[in-house]
Write a protein that holds these residues in place. Structure first.
Motif, PDB file in Angstrom:
ATOM      1  N   MET A   1       3.487 -29.246  -9.599  1.00  0.00           N
ATOM      2  CA  MET A   1       4.674 -28.898  -8.846  1.00  0.00           C
ATOM      3  C   MET A   1       4.964 -30.040  -7.886  1.00  0.00           C
ATOM      4  N   SER A   2       6.193 -30.515  -7.866  1.00  0.00           N
ATOM      5  CA  SER A   2       6.572 -31.571  -6.938  1.00  0.00           C
ATOM      6  C   SER A   2       7.197 -30.948  -5.699  1.00  0.00           C
ATOM      7  N   LEU A   3       6.874 -31.506  -4.555  1.00  0.00           N
ATOM      8  CA  LEU A   3       7.382 -30.993  -3.296  1.00  0.00           C
ATOM      9  C   LEU A   3       8.645 -31.744  -2.892  1.00  0.00           C
ATOM     10  N   PRO A   4       9.616 -31.062  -2.319  1.00  0.00           N
ATOM     11  CA  PRO A   4      10.862 -31.721  -1.926  1.00  0.00           C
ATOM     12  C   PRO A   4      10.693 -32.463  -0.612  1.00  0.00           C
ATOM     13  N   ALA A   5      10.303 -33.708  -0.661  1.00  0.00           N
ATOM     14  CA  ALA A   5      10.131 -34.501   0.546  1.00  0.00           C
ATOM     15  C   ALA A   5      11.473 -35.058   0.992  1.00  0.00           C
ATOM     16  N   LYS A   6      11.840 -34.784   2.242  1.00  0.00           N
ATOM     17  CA  LYS A   6      13.091 -35.273   2.814  1.00  0.00           C
ATOM     18  C   LYS A   6      14.291 -35.007   1.903  1.00  0.00           C
ATOM     19  N   ALA A   7      14.477 -33.768   1.554  1.00  0.00           N
ATOM     20  CA  ALA A   7      15.586 -33.389   0.680  1.00  0.00           C
ATOM     21  C   ALA A   7      16.913 -33.787   1.308  1.00  0.00           C
ATOM     22  N   LYS A   8      17.831 -34.242   0.480  1.00  0.00           N
ATOM     23  CA  LYS A   8      19.151 -34.648   0.961  1.00  0.00           C
ATOM     24  C   LYS A   8      19.923 -33.432   1.476  1.00  0.00           C
ATOM     25  N   ASN A   9      19.885 -32.360   0.729  1.00  0.00           N
ATOM     26  CA  ASN A   9      20.579 -31.143   1.124  1.00  0.00           C
ATOM     27  C   ASN A   9      19.584 -30.086   1.574  1.00  0.00           C
ATOM     28  N   VAL A  10      19.854 -29.529   2.725  1.00  0.00           N
ATOM     29  CA  VAL A  10      19.059 -28.424   3.229  1.00  0.00           C
ATOM     30  C   VAL A  10      19.899 -27.175   3.051  1.00  0.00           C
ATOM     31  N   CYS A  11      19.267 -26.102   2.649  1.00  0.00           N
ATOM     32  CA  CYS A  11      19.980 -24.844   2.456  1.00  0.00           C
ATOM     33  C   CYS A  11      19.314 -23.767   3.295  1.00  0.00           C
ATOM     34  N   GLU A  12      20.071 -22.721   3.571  1.00  0.00           N
ATOM     35  CA  GLU A  12      19.483 -21.592   4.274  1.00  0.00           C
ATOM     36  C   GLU A  12      20.099 -20.298   3.781  1.00  0.00           C
ATOM     37  N   VAL A  13      19.355 -19.223   3.981  1.00  0.00           N
ATOM     38  CA  VAL A  13      19.819 -17.895   3.597  1.00  0.00           C
ATOM     39  C   VAL A  13      20.916 -17.479   4.568  1.00  0.00           C
ATOM     40  N   THR A  14      22.069 -17.089   4.011  1.00  0.00           N
ATOM     41  CA  THR A  14      23.206 -16.641   4.829  1.00  0.00           C
ATOM     42  C   THR A  14      23.820 -15.388   4.195  1.00  0.00           C
ATOM     43  N   ASP A  15      23.087 -14.303   4.248  1.00  0.00           N
ATOM     44  CA  ASP A  15      23.555 -13.033   3.697  1.00  0.00           C
ATOM     45  C   ASP A  15      24.418 -12.346   4.750  1.00  0.00           C
ATOM     46  N   PRO A  16      25.727 -12.152   4.482  1.00  0.00           N
ATOM     47  CA  PRO A  16      26.623 -11.583   5.494  1.00  0.00           C
ATOM     48  C   PRO A  16      26.298 -10.144   5.887  1.00  0.00           C
ATOM     49  N   THR A  17      25.488  -9.449   5.102  1.00  0.00           N
ATOM     50  CA  THR A  17      25.146  -8.071   5.460  1.00  0.00           C
ATOM     51  C   THR A  17      24.120  -8.029   6.584  1.00  0.00           C
ATOM     52  N   GLY A  18      23.440  -9.151   6.835  1.00  0.00           N
ATOM     53  CA  GLY A  18      22.426  -9.186   7.879  1.00  0.00           C
ATOM     54  C   GLY A  18      21.079  -8.639   7.443  1.00  0.00           C
ATOM     55  N   THR A  19      21.004  -8.124   6.240  1.00  0.00           N
ATOM     56  CA  THR A  19      19.728  -7.617   5.724  1.00  0.00           C
ATOM     57  C   THR A  19      19.000  -8.743   4.992  1.00  0.00           C
ATOM     58  N   PRO A  20      17.683  -8.647   4.854  1.00  0.00           N
ATOM     59  CA  PRO A  20      16.967  -9.678   4.097  1.00  0.00           C
ATOM     60  C   PRO A  20      17.502  -9.788   2.668  1.00  0.00           C
ATOM     61  N   LEU A  21      17.516 -11.029   2.176  1.00  0.00           N
ATOM     62  CA  LEU A  21      18.023 -11.314   0.832  1.00  0.00           C
ATOM     63  C   LEU A  21      16.925 -11.068  -0.190  1.00  0.00           C
ATOM     64  N   ASN A  22      17.218 -10.268  -1.198  1.00  0.00           N
ATOM     65  CA  ASN A  22      16.232  -9.983  -2.238  1.00  0.00           C
ATOM     66  C   ASN A  22      15.900 -11.237  -3.036  1.00  0.00           C
ATOM     67  N   VAL A  23      14.614 -11.422  -3.295  1.00  0.00           N
ATOM     68  CA  VAL A  23      14.113 -12.494  -4.148  1.00  0.00           C
ATOM     69  C   VAL A  23      13.640 -11.827  -5.427  1.00  0.00           C
ATOM     70  N   ARG A  24      14.006 -12.393  -6.567  1.00  0.00           N
ATOM     71  CA  ARG A  24      13.709 -11.758  -7.854  1.00  0.00           C
ATOM     72  C   ARG A  24      12.844 -12.651  -8.733  1.00  0.00           C
ATOM     73  N   ASP A  25      12.207 -12.050  -9.730  1.00  0.00           N
ATOM     74  CA  ASP A  25      11.315 -12.800 -10.626  1.00  0.00           C
ATOM     75  C   ASP A  25      12.071 -13.592 -11.687  1.00  0.00           C
ATOM     76  N   SER A  26      13.358 -13.314 -11.863  1.00  0.00           N
ATOM     77  CA  SER A  26      14.237 -14.033 -12.791  1.00  0.00           C
ATOM     78  C   SER A  26      15.666 -13.760 -12.323  1.00  0.00           C
ATOM     79  N   PRO A  27      16.659 -14.499 -12.823  1.00  0.00           N
ATOM     80  CA  PRO A  27      18.034 -14.213 -12.421  1.00  0.00           C
ATOM     81  C   PRO A  27      18.394 -12.741 -12.666  1.00  0.00           C
ATOM     82  N   ASN A  28      18.738 -12.038 -11.601  1.00  0.00           N
ATOM     83  CA  ASN A  28      19.063 -10.608 -11.625  1.00  0.00           C
ATOM     84  C   ASN A  28      17.907  -9.751 -12.128  1.00  0.00           C
ATOM     85  N   GLY A  29      16.685 -10.236 -11.963  1.00  0.00           N
ATOM     86  CA  GLY A  29      15.494  -9.513 -12.417  1.00  0.00           C
ATOM     87  C   GLY A  29      14.938  -8.572 -11.362  1.00  0.00           C
TER      88      GLY A  29
END
Length: 82
Positions: A1-29
């Motif tokens: 596994m390669s680690l993202p060192a000094k990634a150009k783009n940083v992202c963050e969770v921004t769910d407008p409902t204010g609740t934690p964002l579900n993480v899934r084992d596959s797309p829509n899984g």
């Protein structure tokens, strides 16, 4: 596994409902975890489900260790230049 060192783009969770964002084992899984708003993440891969909705495989640092968390709806991840 390669680690993202000094990634150009940083992202963050921004769910407008204010609740934690579900993480899934596959797309829509099965839900395997959740991430809170403001959590910094790195997008590893983008995939689409059967309804052509975008999903992002994300990872990030937690307690100093890099982890791959799983798949989240791309709609709830905001990215910006670092």
């Amino acid at each position: 596994m390669s680690l993202p060192a000094k990634a150009k783009n940083v992202c963050e969770v921004t769910d407008p409902t204010g609740t934690p964002l579900n993480v899934r084992d596959s797309p829509n899984g099965r839900v395997i975890n959740a991430l809170r708003n403001g959590r910094e993440v790195y997008i590893i891969e983008i995939a689409y489900d059967r309804k052509n909705r975008p999903w992002a495989k994300v990872g990030g640092y937690y307690q100093g260790e890099y982890r791959i968390w799983g798949w989240v709806s791309r709609e709830f991840i905001s990215c910006y230049d670092r």
